[in-house]
Write a protein that holds these residues in place. Structure first.
Motif, short mmCIF file in Angstrom:
data_model
loop_
_atom_site.label_atom_id
_atom_site.label_comp_id
_atom_site.label_asym_id
_atom_site.label_seq_id
_atom_site.Cartn_x
_atom_site.Cartn_y
_atom_site.Cartn_z
N ARG A 76 -0.95 7.45 -10.66
CA ARG A 76 -0.48 6.52 -9.64
C ARG A 76 -1.33 6.54 -8.37
NH1 ARG A 76 5.65 7.29 -8.16
NH2 ARG A 76 5.90 6.54 -10.30
N ARG A 93 -4.59 -1.68 -11.83
CA ARG A 93 -3.51 -2.11 -10.96
C ARG A 93 -2.30 -2.60 -11.75
NH1 ARG A 93 -4.19 0.41 -6.31
NH2 ARG A 93 -5.97 -0.30 -5.08
N GLN A 96 -0.72 0.57 -13.24
CA GLN A 96 -0.20 1.47 -12.20
C GLN A 96 1.27 1.21 -11.91
OE1 GLN A 96 -1.68 0.64 -8.27
NE2 GLN A 96 -1.63 2.79 -7.65
N LYS A 97 1.67 -0.05 -11.93
CA LYS A 97 3.04 -0.42 -11.59
C LYS A 97 4.05 0.01 -12.66
CE LYS A 97 1.23 -4.58 -9.32
NZ LYS A 97 1.19 -6.07 -9.38
N LYS A 98 3.56 0.40 -13.84
CA LYS A 98 4.45 0.71 -14.95
C LYS A 98 4.69 2.21 -15.12
CE LYS A 98 2.47 -1.13 -18.53
NZ LYS A 98 2.25 -1.76 -19.84
#
Length: 232
Positions: A76, A93, A96-98
């Motif tokens: 992260r 990116r 990263q959100k997951k």
């Protein structure tokens, strides 16, 4: 996890399925690259991180969940430095959100603080790992989950947010300091009268368990996934 504590990985799957998740495991995955990155081997870390990105970017799953705040913190946060000037930045990116640590996924994404049937009798004290607390902002979630485990009582230890002394290669390069920090952490835990030291990170627990076994101290370590999977 799969090399040293596979039962903890399986217990994570058990817990996630208990709350209704469909879990997939990619057998091609390897290390996230943190050991190399922390030791200053940035090119090697970038190569491993690139493989991690390839392994997980093609996953159709909504989330990537790990029973390790250390790995999650690496992906992260540190991956931003690794891929900042790379053509893979956009790809990263999106991924990263997951990425979530197990307890924050349960509490923050699913809104779950109670694992049905979880039971473990005894007193525990909680160790806030550096990665969990400082990199991922994890504090109350694990305690909320453990607070709903039947028969389990929390007794906070002194300096629960202080590092255990592991720090990956720190424990090798600065053995005496690392051991002294483990001693302080274990003695603080023992002072509470707890039966277990619980945390989100097996790296911390492995370090503390080694000290406990060598010094024959009357306390055990448990990963939170193992606690939540107990009793059912």
């Amino acid at each position: 996890m799969d090399q040293l504590y596979p039962e903890t990985g399986m217990n994570m799957v058990k817990v996630l399925e208990k709350v209704g998740c469909e879990v997939h495991y990619n057998p091609n995955q390897t290390c996230c690259g943190q050991p190399a990155f922390n030791a200053g081997f940035f090119d090697e870390a970038r190569e491993v991180a690139g493989k991690f990105l390839d392994d997980f970017s093609n996953e159709t799953s909504q989330y990537i969940v790990a029973p390790s705040a250390s790995c999650v913190g690496m992906v992260r946060n540190a991956y931003q430095d690794i891929f900042v000037k790379s053509s893979s930045l956009v790809k990263y990116r999106s991924m990263q959100k997951k990425v979530y640590e197990l307890t924050e996924f349960l509490t923050d994404v699913l809104g779950v603080t109670d694992i049905p049937g979880a039971a473990l009798h005894g007193r525990y004290t909680y160790h806030d790992s550096c990665s969990g607390l400082r990199e991922c902002g994890i504090k109350e979630g694990p305690r909320a989950l453990l607070g709903n485990v039947e028969g389990l009582e929390l007794v906070e230890m002194e300096d629960n947010e202080t590092c255990c002394g592991f720090g990956g290669t720190f424990a090798v390069k600065f053995e005496a300091i690392s051991t002294a920090m483990a001693e302080q952490k274990v003695e603080n835990a023992l002072a509470t009268g707890a039966d277990f030291i619980v945390s989100t990170d097996t790296s911390c627990l492995m370090h503390l368990e080694a000290y406990i076994q060598k010094q024959k101290k009357p306390i055990k370590t448990m990963h939170i996934a193992d606690v939540l999977a107990s009793g059912w």
